[in-house]
Design an enzyme around this catalytic site. Structure first.
Site, PDB file in Angstrom:
ATOM      1  N   ALA A  64      85.296  37.908  64.802  1.00  0.00           N
ATOM      2  CA  ALA A  64      85.858  36.835  63.969  1.00  0.00           C
ATOM      3  C   ALA A  64      85.314  36.951  62.545  1.00  0.00           C
ATOM      4  O   ALA A  64      86.060  36.881  61.570  1.00  0.00           O
ATOM      5  CB  ALA A  64      85.512  35.468  64.569  1.00  0.00           C
ATOM      6  N   GLN A  70      79.894  32.780  68.483  1.00  0.00           N
ATOM      7  CA  GLN A  70      79.182  33.739  67.637  1.00  0.00           C
ATOM      8  C   GLN A  70      79.902  35.100  67.637  1.00  0.00           C
ATOM      9  O   GLN A  70      79.273  36.155  67.782  1.00  0.00           O
ATOM     10  CB  GLN A  70      77.740  33.890  68.105  1.00  0.00           C
ATOM     11  CG  GLN A  70      76.839  32.734  67.680  1.00  0.00           C
ATOM     12  CD  GLN A  70      76.650  32.657  66.157  1.00  0.00           C
ATOM     13  OE1 GLN A  70      76.741  33.660  65.454  1.00  0.00           O
ATOM     14  NE2 GLN A  70      76.362  31.467  65.660  1.00  0.00           N
ATOM     15  N   SER A  71      81.204  35.087  67.470  1.00  0.00           N
ATOM     16  CA  SER A  71      81.980  36.328  67.492  1.00  0.00           C
ATOM     17  C   SER A  71      81.767  37.147  66.223  1.00  0.00           C
ATOM     18  O   SER A  71      82.013  36.676  65.107  1.00  0.00           O
ATOM     19  CB  SER A  71      83.467  35.978  67.636  1.00  0.00           C
ATOM     20  OG  SER A  71      84.276  37.102  67.326  1.00  0.00           O
ATOM     21  N   ASN A  72      81.337  38.390  66.403  1.00  0.00           N
ATOM     22  CA  ASN A  72      81.216  39.309  65.258  1.00  0.00           C
ATOM     23  C   ASN A  72      82.595  39.761  64.792  1.00  0.00           C
ATOM     24  O   ASN A  72      82.803  40.024  63.610  1.00  0.00           O
ATOM     25  CB  ASN A  72      80.412  40.548  65.660  1.00  0.00           C
ATOM     26  CG  ASN A  72      79.032  40.188  66.169  1.00  0.00           C
ATOM     27  OD1 ASN A  72      78.225  39.623  65.430  1.00  0.00           O
ATOM     28  ND2 ASN A  72      78.752  40.489  67.430  1.00  0.00           N
ATOM     29  N   ALA A 118      84.368  34.274  70.965  1.00  0.00           N
ATOM     30  CA  ALA A 118      83.282  33.341  71.272  1.00  0.00           C
ATOM     31  C   ALA A 118      82.748  32.735  69.972  1.00  0.00           C
ATOM     32  O   ALA A 118      83.001  33.271  68.889  1.00  0.00           O
ATOM     33  CB  ALA A 118      82.162  34.064  72.005  1.00  0.00           C
TER      34      ALA A 118
END
Ligand SMILES: *Cc1c(COP(=O)(O)O)cnc(C)c1O
Length: 340
Positions: free
Chosen positions: A79, A75-77, A73
């Site tokens: 990533a 706001q992927s942590n 997503a």
């Protein structure tokens, strides 16, 4: 469980602390609440994906990759932690981001995790919600390989049997901490999403015969699908670790009543949980995962599902960088609460 058999690169600050939350426990008036601080794994402000990446990135290096790709997503942590791991190991990183919330504001789309992805030198590409992200990543990887790159792809959340090794290992770490302090633990809870955390933990707990029930609070999928996903990955992880058959379907339990309108959309109890942890304990949660997991924990304490005198460990999976992508939601909720 013999983790030394698997390639692994050191990325996390381990062991993460295990701490008692006195003020939160008092506020909720029931069980004794402890926290396992996997928000403190260190890499680019930490979080649960770093434990998985120790095994995934080592596999990438062993395969001679010079580029990693992953997806998630906006706001992927995961990533963000992947981008940081790639930077540390001198690999290129490309990230495919899916818009799962429809939030149009600047901070959601450019700040928080997205800002850090770019600071770590990753390239990003955006896609609308509902897009075939695994298929898109496969195409992007093939295109990069046609240009001579050696690409290692990591599934969303780093959730495959290799990544889940990180959480089987965490189960062992936690068990040795509680044994050393002579703490009897009645429940272990955490936010569950792409399933690698819960799958790894349940394999580790069962293989060690810990006798600690594990409960995942859902953040996306409905209960049956979430549990099946965790179970399927737990089976593969157990096979990889040489302890096939150690996890039964009934060991995998998820409660998805705190998801709300959908993935990445916080509800009032998510925000209340974020505020309680911040105001009582000085601990930052996040609006997508740990805030929903903590909302479940708080509700279980208030309604007596976790009884007075029991000891509960909340695994904090990180994510506080996401707060800066959700400032508008948090500020609006703050104004509403002040007005009430
Ligand atoms: C990814 C993530 C989770 C969920 O972990 P999974 O292994 O994907 O189930 C929980 N909390 C945070 C902060 C995360 O980034």
């Amino acid at each position: 469980m013999h983790f030394a058999r698997f390639p692994r690169v050191s990325l996390a600050h381990l062991p993460t602390p295990l701490e008692r939350l006195d003020r939160l426990s008092k506020e909720l008036g029931g069980p004794e609440i402890w926290i396992k601080r996997d928000d403190c794994t260190g890499l680019s402000s930490g979080g649960n994906k770093t434990r998985k990446l120790e095994f995934l990135m080592a596999e990438a290096m062993a395969m001679g990759a010079d580029m990693v790709m992953t997806q998630g997503a906006t706001q992927s942590n995961h990533a963000r932690q992947t981008a940081a791991a790639a930077a540390k190991l001198g690999m290129a990183c490309h990230i495919l981001l899916e818009d799962r919330t429809g939030y149009q504001d600047h901070n959601y789309n450019e700040n928080g995790n997205v800002l850090l992805d770019h600071l770590h030198g990753a390239t990003t590409e955006k896609f609308p919600g509902g897009h075939d992200m695994p298929g898109e990543m496969q195409r992007a990887a093939e295109a990069a390989m046609a240009e001579g790159r050696k690409v290692y792809t990591i599934p969303g959340g780093g959730s495959n049997a290799t990544g889940a090794l990180g959480y089987a290992n965490c189960a062992m770490e936690l068990l040795s901490q509680v044994n050393e302090r002579r703490l009897v633990v009645d429940h272990l809870v955490h936010a569950t999403g792409s399933s690698g955390t819960q799958a790894g933990l349940i394999v580790g707990l069962k293989a060690l015969n810990a006798g600690i029930p594990l409960l995942g609070f859902g953040t996306r999928a409905p209960q049956e699908r979430q549990e099946q996903m965790v179970y399927d990955l737990a089976v593969k992880t157990a096979e990889k670790l040489g302890c096939a058959g150690v996890v039964a379907r009934t060991d995998v339990r998820a409660d998805t009543s705190y998801v709300g309108a959908g993935y990445g959309l916080p509800r009032a109890d998510t925000i209340e949980a974020i505020r309680l942890f911040a105001e009582l304990e000085g601990i930052l949660l996040d609006p997508v995962y740990s805030g929903k997991g903590a909302a479940g924990l708080i509700d279980y304490c208030r309604t007596g599902k976790f009884a007075k005198g029991e000891r509960v460990v909340f695994l904090h999976t990180g994510g506080s960088v996401g707060l800066f992508g959700y400032d508008s939601v948090l500020i609006d909720a703050g104004k509403q609460m002040a007005a009430e």
